[in-house]
Design a protein around this motif. Sequence first.
Motif, PDB file in Angstrom:
ATOM      1  N   LEU A 490       0.840  -1.206   0.000  1.00 32.48           N
ATOM      2  CA  LEU A 490       0.000   0.000   0.000  1.00 32.48           C
ATOM      3  C   LEU A 490       0.872   1.251   0.000  1.00 32.48           C
ATOM      4  O   LEU A 490       0.589   2.222  -0.725  1.00 32.48           O
ATOM      5  CB  LEU A 490      -0.910  -0.007   1.227  1.00 32.48           C
ATOM      6  CG  LEU A 490      -1.811   1.215   1.416  1.00 32.48           C
ATOM      7  CD1 LEU A 490      -2.772   1.372   0.247  1.00 32.48           C
ATOM      8  CD2 LEU A 490      -2.567   1.135   2.733  1.00 32.48           C
ATOM      9  N   GLY A 491       1.940   1.246   0.801  1.00 35.85           N
ATOM     10  CA  GLY A 491       2.844   2.386   0.849  1.00 35.85           C
ATOM     11  C   GLY A 491       3.503   2.655  -0.486  1.00 35.85           C
ATOM     12  O   GLY A 491       3.723   3.818  -0.864  1.00 35.85           O
ATOM     13  N   ALA A 492       3.818   1.586  -1.215  1.00 36.82           N
ATOM     14  CA  ALA A 492       4.420   1.752  -2.539  1.00 36.82           C
ATOM     15  C   ALA A 492       3.442   2.419  -3.506  1.00 36.82           C
ATOM     16  O   ALA A 492       3.817   3.283  -4.299  1.00 36.82           O
ATOM     17  CB  ALA A 492       4.870   0.398  -3.082  1.00 36.82           C
ATOM     18  N   VAL A 493       2.170   2.013  -3.438  1.00 34.06           N
ATOM     19  CA  VAL A 493       1.155   2.644  -4.304  1.00 34.06           C
ATOM     20  C   VAL A 493       0.972   4.108  -3.913  1.00 34.06           C
ATOM     21  O   VAL A 493       0.862   4.987  -4.777  1.00 34.06           O
ATOM     22  CB  VAL A 493      -0.184   1.879  -4.221  1.00 34.06           C
ATOM     23  CG1 VAL A 493      -1.245   2.579  -5.068  1.00 34.06           C
ATOM     24  CG2 VAL A 493      -0.012   0.442  -4.694  1.00 34.06           C
ATOM     25  N   LEU A 494       0.955   4.377  -2.611  1.00 36.79           N
ATOM     26  CA  LEU A 494       0.840   5.765  -2.141  1.00 36.79           C
ATOM     27  C   LEU A 494       2.012   6.605  -2.652  1.00 36.79           C
ATOM     28  O   LEU A 494       1.832   7.734  -3.120  1.00 36.79           O
ATOM     29  CB  LEU A 494       0.809   5.800  -0.609  1.00 36.79           C
ATOM     30  CG  LEU A 494      -0.478   5.323   0.062  1.00 36.79           C
ATOM     31  CD1 LEU A 494      -0.249   5.028   1.540  1.00 36.79           C
ATOM     32  CD2 LEU A 494      -1.579   6.368  -0.097  1.00 36.79           C
ATOM     33  N   GLY A 495       3.221   6.039  -2.562  1.00 37.05           N
ATOM     34  CA  GLY A 495       4.394   6.753  -3.054  1.00 37.05           C
ATOM     35  C   GLY A 495       4.361   6.938  -4.549  1.00 37.05           C
ATOM     36  O   GLY A 495       4.741   7.991  -5.081  1.00 37.05           O
TER      37      GLY A 495
END
Length: 530
Positions: A490-495
């Motif tokens: 999820l953090g990768a998609v947010l980034g």
Amino acid sequence: MTLKRIILGILTAIAIALVGLSLLASWNEPQIQSRLELYQTNLLLHASEWQGENNSSANLSSARNNIIGSDPLNTALTQYQEARDSTQKTLKITQSQLKEIPPTLVSKSENPAIKSAQKKAVQELVIQQSTLLNELELRLGILQATSGKNDEAIQTWKSLVTRYKTDVDADPSVASAQVLTGIWSNPPQLLPDAEPRIQKSLDGWFRYRALAQLYKLQERSKELVALQAAEQVTAEQAIEKLAIIVGVPAISLCIGTVLLVGLTVQWLLQRKQLDQADSGPLLARNGSLAWDVPWDGEIVWQVLVVGFFFVGQILIPYLLLPVSLAVLKLNPATFDPREKAFYIFATYLLLSAGGLSVLYFSIKSFFPLPDGWFRINWRGNWFLWGFGGYLVALPLVVVVSLINQQFWQGQGGSNPILPIVLEGRDNVALAVFFGTAAIAAPVFEEIVFRGFLLPSLTRYLPVSGAIAASAFLFAVAHLSVSEILPLATLGAVLGFVYTRSRNLLAPMLLHSLWNSGTLLSLFLLGGGAS
């Protein structure tokens, strides 16, 4: 080495130790996902009781058939057996850990206070797991009895009673198991306190089934009819909830998968136009466009260690909160759900204020910042990036979560707020939790991890590497070892969304949608136990 770096080094060591201990502590704790599956199973059991008489509709009948499947009872039986076996295994591991702690208490090489606290924490974990095992066995026995497996059900309940044979009053589940054994025995053995025991120890579909069996044996036809009528209302509501819980995510998942495939195909066909800011495939837009970072790694180190970990893991929980609670003469252990919700909200606001203050004073000397830092543009295309990112994140996180579940088998801990929301019945408390998870958390965490950390890392790493590193730290900061992979995804998609949109509103929206969806599911699934 300067005094500042020495202090940062000490705080870093403390932060790493605390984070490591928190991750280790979550190792044998149950995941919220396992409980969600059981709550959803409870709703399925309610839905399976719906007979569709009187005001039935074709749409509701179709929804019921599609949602509950061909054999919901057998499905529930399998899930509860797996949950019981998993809990038994975890309990044995925790009990063995508890036995290994006492000898070390006399060791001079280790701090007795730390070991005493560790022992107390493990003892509490043993109690929690034992209570959960008792609840699972009560319910498993009812599922077995309802499936016509009376002998297996009685054996399940007797195994619970046997564990407390030296102290039958140690847990109320023991008396409840004796009541259930009596009403499903042949011939029945009705205890005088059967009904209050069932009312107190069981809920949802399991209470309905146990009371129905009791009323039949007592020939209380009036109470049985009223009970069945109430269950029909609950069953219809369960179908409606399941339609939302299962249907909406399924549609979003399909749309997200199509969107992800379409964007990937576009990227493959238009690779020659990579890294162009205003044209080319969306997946590559601004892909290698780094920020102009005016500070060095020491400032990044300072903000993370002091602003996030020290303030959030040491200063607030161990200094400010205990002092404030002592002055106000408050005990969080006695808080009701509404008070607990406001307490968590106030704590998070305090944490956010502390973290953002450290961030501000750390970069204040570099004002005015170069163009593109902490950019918020209400007129941009942030909504499309945020909503589209949410849809794309769904299939990615679901796939990673399924793989992750196979490894952790329901263990590894979860966010402590989630079980509170799942079991909450207070609408005001739920609204406050929504404010914490869907508004405060996205704003604070996106400012720190996407607004500051990710761009700062582009001074030393390519944009893709900065996205990966910030996503990993974002996942670790949630302190649940089993959630690291899903949250990192999820953090990768947010980034990714932030680097492409260059607008903090986009990841804030994505983050808010994600947390809101989780809270909505928890709220609806909580009805499975009522």
